[in-house]
Write a protein that holds these residues in place. Structure first.
Motif, PDB file in Angstrom:
ATOM      1  N   GLU A 113     -15.386  -7.636  -2.517  1.00  0.00           N
ATOM      2  CA  GLU A 113     -14.422  -8.298  -2.973  1.00  0.00           C
ATOM      3  C   GLU A 113     -14.469  -9.769  -3.057  1.00  0.00           C
ATOM      4  O   GLU A 113     -13.484 -10.602  -3.849  1.00  0.00           O
ATOM      5  CB  GLU A 113     -13.162  -7.913  -2.077  1.00  0.00           C
ATOM      6  CG  GLU A 113     -12.535  -6.611  -2.351  1.00  0.00           C
ATOM      7  CD  GLU A 113     -11.336  -6.279  -1.060  1.00  0.00           C
ATOM      8  OE1 GLU A 113     -10.724  -5.210  -1.584  1.00  0.00           O
ATOM      9  OE2 GLU A 113     -11.178  -7.073  -0.277  1.00  0.00           O
ATOM     10  N   VAL A 354      -3.281 -10.600   8.541  1.00  0.00           N
ATOM     11  CA  VAL A 354      -2.349  -9.906   7.776  1.00  0.00           C
ATOM     12  C   VAL A 354      -1.598  -8.531   8.240  1.00  0.00           C
ATOM     13  O   VAL A 354      -0.766  -8.265   7.868  1.00  0.00           O
ATOM     14  CB  VAL A 354      -2.935  -9.724   6.260  1.00  0.00           C
ATOM     15  CG1 VAL A 354      -3.281 -10.663   5.578  1.00  0.00           C
ATOM     16  CG2 VAL A 354      -4.225  -8.617   6.382  1.00  0.00           C
ATOM     17  N   SER A 374       5.805  -7.127  -1.633  1.00  0.00           N
ATOM     18  CA  SER A 374       4.650  -7.288  -1.851  1.00  0.00           C
ATOM     19  C   SER A 374       3.856  -8.224  -0.936  1.00  0.00           C
ATOM     20  O   SER A 374       4.312  -9.258  -0.553  1.00  0.00           O
ATOM     21  CB  SER A 374       4.567  -8.004  -3.393  1.00  0.00           C
ATOM     22  OG  SER A 374       3.140  -8.350  -3.827  1.00  0.00           O
ATOM     23  N   SER A 376       3.061  -7.371   1.986  1.00  0.00           N
ATOM     24  CA  SER A 376       3.413  -7.299   3.466  1.00  0.00           C
ATOM     25  C   SER A 376       2.052  -6.466   4.223  1.00  0.00           C
ATOM     26  O   SER A 376       2.261  -6.228   5.451  1.00  0.00           O
ATOM     27  CB  SER A 376       4.484  -6.431   3.338  1.00  0.00           C
ATOM     28  OG  SER A 376       4.288  -5.037   2.702  1.00  0.00           O
ATOM     29  N   LYS A 378       0.485  -3.109   2.893  1.00  0.00           N
ATOM     30  CA  LYS A 378       0.322  -1.954   2.526  1.00  0.00           C
ATOM     31  C   LYS A 378      -0.813  -1.323   2.060  1.00  0.00           C
ATOM     32  O   LYS A 378      -1.373  -0.494   2.825  1.00  0.00           O
ATOM     33  CB  LYS A 378       1.570  -1.288   1.507  1.00  0.00           C
ATOM     34  CG  LYS A 378       2.887  -1.871   1.782  1.00  0.00           C
ATOM     35  CD  LYS A 378       3.953  -1.407   0.913  1.00  0.00           C
ATOM     36  CE  LYS A 378       3.705  -2.038  -0.612  1.00  0.00           C
ATOM     37  NZ  LYS A 378       3.993  -3.617  -0.704  1.00  0.00           N
ATOM     38  N   SER A 380      -3.629  -2.773   2.617  1.00  0.00           N
ATOM     39  CA  SER A 380      -4.732  -3.066   3.628  1.00  0.00           C
ATOM     40  C   SER A 380      -4.645  -1.859   4.822  1.00  0.00           C
ATOM     41  O   SER A 380      -5.553  -1.695   5.290  1.00  0.00           O
ATOM     42  CB  SER A 380      -4.176  -4.502   4.588  1.00  0.00           C
ATOM     43  OG  SER A 380      -4.401  -5.506   3.681  1.00  0.00           O
ATOM     44  N   LYS A 383      -6.689   0.716   3.042  1.00  0.00           N
ATOM     45  CA  LYS A 383      -8.209   0.248   3.474  1.00  0.00           C
ATOM     46  C   LYS A 383      -8.687   0.407   4.720  1.00  0.00           C
ATOM     47  O   LYS A 383      -9.800   0.935   4.777  1.00  0.00           O
ATOM     48  CB  LYS A 383      -8.262  -1.370   3.113  1.00  0.00           C
ATOM     49  CG  LYS A 383      -8.370  -1.675   1.486  1.00  0.00           C
ATOM     50  CD  LYS A 383      -8.623  -3.106   1.326  1.00  0.00           C
ATOM     51  CE  LYS A 383      -8.096  -3.645   0.119  1.00  0.00           C
ATOM     52  NZ  LYS A 383      -8.227  -5.165   0.172  1.00  0.00           N
ATOM     53  N   GLN A 420      -3.602   1.888  -7.865  1.00  0.00           N
ATOM     54  CA  GLN A 420      -2.304   1.701  -8.944  1.00  0.00           C
ATOM     55  C   GLN A 420      -3.163   1.262 -10.350  1.00  0.00           C
ATOM     56  O   GLN A 420      -2.618   1.628 -11.308  1.00  0.00           O
ATOM     57  CB  GLN A 420      -2.069  -0.225  -8.486  1.00  0.00           C
ATOM     58  CG  GLN A 420      -1.527  -0.310  -7.369  1.00  0.00           C
ATOM     59  CD  GLN A 420      -1.321  -1.623  -6.866  1.00  0.00           C
ATOM     60  OE1 GLN A 420      -1.282  -2.547  -7.540  1.00  0.00           O
ATOM     61  NE2 GLN A 420      -1.108  -1.881  -5.296  1.00  0.00           N
ATOM     62  N   GLU A 499       0.576   3.277  -5.021  1.00  0.00           N
ATOM     63  CA  GLU A 499       1.467   2.986  -5.961  1.00  0.00           C
ATOM     64  C   GLU A 499       1.034   3.336  -7.271  1.00  0.00           C
ATOM     65  O   GLU A 499       0.617   2.631  -8.253  1.00  0.00           O
ATOM     66  CB  GLU A 499       1.905   1.263  -5.979  1.00  0.00           C
ATOM     67  CG  GLU A 499       2.505   0.841  -4.859  1.00  0.00           C
ATOM     68  CD  GLU A 499       2.891  -0.487  -4.947  1.00  0.00           C
ATOM     69  OE1 GLU A 499       4.195  -0.651  -5.391  1.00  0.00           O
ATOM     70  OE2 GLU A 499       2.357  -1.408  -4.748  1.00  0.00           O
TER      71      GLU A 499
HETATM   72  N1  LIG Z   1      -9.761  -9.251   0.041  1.00  0.00           N
HETATM   73  C1  LIG Z   1      -8.686 -10.033   0.658  1.00  0.00           C
HETATM   74  N2  LIG Z   1      -9.226 -11.143   1.106  1.00  0.00           N
HETATM   75  C2  LIG Z   1      -8.253 -12.113   1.549  1.00  0.00           C
HETATM   76  N3  LIG Z   1      -6.761 -11.484   1.805  1.00  0.00           N
HETATM   77  C3  LIG Z   1      -6.384 -10.406   1.310  1.00  0.00           C
HETATM   78  C4  LIG Z   1      -7.352  -9.727   0.952  1.00  0.00           C
HETATM   79  N4  LIG Z   1      -6.864  -8.542   0.133  1.00  0.00           N
HETATM   80  C5  LIG Z   1      -5.491  -8.661   0.448  1.00  0.00           C
HETATM   81  N5  LIG Z   1      -5.287  -9.895   1.103  1.00  0.00           N
HETATM   82  C6  LIG Z   1      -4.208 -10.426   1.537  1.00  0.00           C
HETATM   83  O1  LIG Z   1      -3.535  -9.570   2.634  1.00  0.00           O
HETATM   84  C7  LIG Z   1      -2.106  -9.668   2.579  1.00  0.00           C
HETATM   85  C8  LIG Z   1      -1.603  -8.112   2.334  1.00  0.00           C
HETATM   86  O2  LIG Z   1      -2.217  -7.678   1.198  1.00  0.00           O
HETATM   87  P1  LIG Z   1      -1.987  -6.256   0.776  1.00  0.00           P
HETATM   88  O3  LIG Z   1      -2.669  -5.902  -0.364  1.00  0.00           O
HETATM   89  O4  LIG Z   1      -2.284  -5.217   1.822  1.00  0.00           O
HETATM   90  O5  LIG Z   1      -0.540  -6.208   0.510  1.00  0.00           O
HETATM   91  P2  LIG Z   1       0.414  -5.165  -0.250  1.00  0.00           P
HETATM   92  O6  LIG Z   1       1.586  -4.943   0.653  1.00  0.00           O
HETATM   93  O7  LIG Z   1      -0.494  -3.853  -0.508  1.00  0.00           O
HETATM   94  O8  LIG Z   1       0.902  -5.911  -1.652  1.00  0.00           O
HETATM   95  P3  LIG Z   1       1.237  -5.306  -2.934  1.00  0.00           P
HETATM   96  O9  LIG Z   1       2.312  -4.474  -2.856  1.00  0.00           O
HETATM   97  O10 LIG Z   1       1.447  -6.648  -3.746  1.00  0.00           O
HETATM   98  O11 LIG Z   1      -0.183  -4.586  -3.562  1.00  0.00           O
HETATM   99  C9  LIG Z   1      -1.480 -10.309   1.435  1.00  0.00           C
HETATM  100  O12 LIG Z   1      -1.355 -11.839   1.756  1.00  0.00           O
HETATM  101  C10 LIG Z   1      -3.026 -10.521   0.364  1.00  0.00           C
HETATM  102  O13 LIG Z   1      -2.923 -11.950  -0.277  1.00  0.00           O
END
Ligand SMILES: Nc1ncnc2c1ncn2[C@@H]1O[C@H](COP(=O)(O)OP(=O)(O)OP(=O)(O)O)[C@@H](O)[C@H]1O
Length: 579
Positions: A113, A354, A374, A376, A378, A380, A383, A420, A499
């Motif tokens: 990433e 996070v 967005s 929050s 989810k 992560s 993953k 997605q 999603e």
């Molecule tokens: N590879 C990464 N490196 C650094 N920060 C990350 C990385 N991936 C996600 N983040 C950060 O971690 C936080 C949570 O991200 P995540 O993608 O888990 O959220 P989400 O709820 O799935 O968002 P969305 O609904 O927009 O997809 C966010 O602030 C994002 O910027």
């Protein structure tokens, strides 16, 4: 591939790989040495034949036959040396290409990433070409250096010891000179390689996201970035060319000194009567041949420095830490919790946390949903369950085993994921659907495709029709339905949906919901959804807010509470009414 973790001497790793092709390597060395010795002998015989003619010796015929014989005998060895060198280089190259390809799939997600894919492309491209050149030319030059020296010294000593010593000592001056002057080649080569990789990445982005690039008129931005990286790479390459040119020119100038001194000394000795014309001719033929070889050393040393950089980059890449994997062979423990996350905290490298104390459970057969604004956290959490990221504290259990004990490949065989964005790989529709090498009858496959609304597509190209590069020929909805069918056919125990309808309009979403129902029926699933209506029937819903789980329960339970869930639902209803 052989490489030692953390060992900066990657050149020795390359040597180990070369030695794995030892039959070709040693044959090439032996053939080169035999060829060189015959070449020296032939050069020596030129002088002997000349003397035999000048002094009308009877041995002329014999000397002449020996000269011709050595010339003819040397040629097949040259051929053998060329073939075996090429064969060995290709074998090493193949091993490296395979190792790079394999490594790419084993790297950790955080690495992938945060790094340009252009880097990987450059390892596979120009850097391997440089290494190929090194194993083909450079290695044999370095390995036979001593043979050259010993051979030249030996043959020349047999003619005249005094002139030989003077010549060899003067000749060797070129070596340290080449090493010193080419030092900065390595630094420039590093800049060249990394900027070239960057330019390749920009070009790749321009092609892969061509629609986006054209829609937002990003052509100029992408081409500016491409040109900037390319100019920096070219500047570094030009600096290197300058250095090599200076060194080569100086090498040539210095190079004439030993040869001139040898000829002057030789002529003097002829007048003195202690050397024959033929002997001088032999000395010039042997020494001259060796010296033109030695004059090329500035170029060779500069080239070796470039190869060293390529070696460091390629083996450095192969040395990168891989995704953590359990050593034990774990299996899905039936009747245990499918997913159990306990008090997990997580931060991406160098970023703030996070996920704060996440705890959640998904039992066998349950359909669980994850909602939240967005960012929050989810995705992560998904993953985390897939083992793409490792918690900083707390624990994750998947299918009854701690995630760190799982061999990740084995674990992911039991997980199907739909994200997605959908992606189709170059190949046929069948290849895109059957990722597990499973045998499914065409009739069953066709029936599933029809249920997924892909009938029209099948009619046009059938199961064995090509999907084209990255599936450009398909609509977003079609691609997503193929992706869902791919997940369905995997027949995994756990279904993760991030999603999967977010990129589609309401009409497409409806057709996809049917596919999703087929996919999740009777399975354990975790769904991230942005449209609340799609997860109303989930057995349990977790509500995430700024990295924390703030609510948990069924839709009815959560709807009754004054909380984040209700707020999100109302906000969405309001939005939909406005639309
Ligand atoms: N590879 C990464 N490196 C650094 N920060 C990350 C990385 N991936 C996600 N983040 C950060 O971690 C936080 C949570 O991200 P995540 O993608 O888990 O959220 P989400 O709820 O799935 O968002 P969305 O609904 O927009 O997809 C966010 O602030 C994002 O910027």
């Amino acid at each position: 591939m052989t490489f030692r973790k953390g060992n900066p001497s990657y050149v020795s790793c390359l040597m180990k790989d070369v030695l794995k092709s030892w039959p070709w390597y040693f044959t090439s060395i032996v053939a080169t040495i035999v060829y060189l010795l015959m070449d020296f002998y032939m050069r020596k015989m030129i002088g002997t034949v000349a003397d035999d003619i000048i002094y009308q010796k009877e041995s002329f015929m014999m000397s002449f036959v020996l000269l011709l014989g050595s010339t003819f005998l040397a040629s097949p060895f040259h051929g053998i040396s060329t073939y075996t060198k090429g064969r060995m280089s290709e074998e090493v190259l193949l091993k490296l290409r395979l190792a790079i390809g394999k490594k790419t799939t084993k790297l950790s997600m955080p690495y992938l990433e945060t790094h340009d894919s252009g880097e990987i492309i450059s390892h596979l491209g120009s850097e391997l070409d440089t290494l190929n050149g090194f194993t083909y030319y450079g290695l044999s030059m370095v390995t036979t250096l001593f043979v050259q020296l010993i051979g030249v010294t030996g043959f020349m000593l047999a003619v005249d010891p005094e002139i030989t010593i003077v010549f060899i000592l003067l000749s060797l001056l070129v070596l340290p000179f080449s090493i010193l002057l080419t030092k900065q080649v390595r630094r420039n080569e590093k800049v060249y390689r990394s900027q070239l990789a960057k330019s390749q990445q920009r070009a790749k982005e321009g092609i892969n996201f061509i629609t986006l690039v054209k829609a937002f008129r990003l052509e100029k931005m992408i081409s500016n970035q491409y040109e900037k990286a390319l100019h920096q790479a070219t500047d570094a390459a030009i600096k290197n060319e300058k250095t090599v040119a200076y060194v080569a020119a100086a090498g040539k100038a210095i190079g004439f000194i030993p040869l001139t001194v040898m000829i002057a000394l030789g002529v003097f000795r002829i007048f003195e009567g202690t050397l024959t014309q033929g002997e001088l001719l032999s000395l010039v033929a042997i020494g001259g041949g060796f010296f033109s070889w030695l004059q090329g050393t500035p170029d060779t040393v500069a080239y070796l420095r470039k190869a060293q950089v390529a070696c460091e980059r390629v083996y450095g890449f192969l040395d990168l830490p891989e995704e953590e994997n359990g050593t034990e062979t774990k299996r899905h423990q039936k009747d245990s919790c499918m997913v159990k996350i306990d008090d997990v905290h997580f931060a991406y490298p160098g970023e703030k946390e996070v996920l704060y104390g996440i705890s959640m459970e998904i039992s066998e057969g349950e359909s669980v949903a994850l909602v939240g604004a967005s960012g929050s956290g989810k995705s992560s959490i998904i993953k985390l369950i897939c083992g793409f990221i490792t918690p900083d504290s707390g624990s994750v259990e998947v299918m009854g085993n701690p995630i760190e004990d799982w061999n990740k490949e084995a674990m992911r065989r039991n997980i199907a994921f739909v994200g997605q964005e959908s992606h189709l790989f170059p190949g046929t529709l069948r290849e895109n659907l059957l990722t597990n090498h499973m045998n499914i009858e065409d009739e069953k496959l066709m029936a599933l495709c029809k249920r997924a609304g892909l009938e029209a597509l099948l009619g046009e190209r059938g199961l064995d029709g090509s999907v084209g590069e990255a599936g450009f020929q398909f609509s977003g909805g079609e691609k997503q339905r193929i992706t869902i069918l791919r997940a369905l056919l995997k027949d995994a125990d756990l279904i993760l949906l991030d999603e999967p309808t977010s990129a589609l309009d309401a009409v497409s979403e409806e057709s996809i919901q049917e596919c999703l129902r087929m996919l999740t029926k009777g399975k354990t699933s975790l769904t991230i959804a942005h449209r609340m209506a799609t997860i109303k029937n989930a057995d349990r819903i977790y509500v995430l807010h700024q990295g924390r789980i703030v609510q948990c329960g069924s839709h009815d339970e959560l709807f009754k509470q004054e909380g984040q869930y209700r707020k999100m639902l109302k906000l969405q209803e309001l939005k939909e009414r406005v639309i």
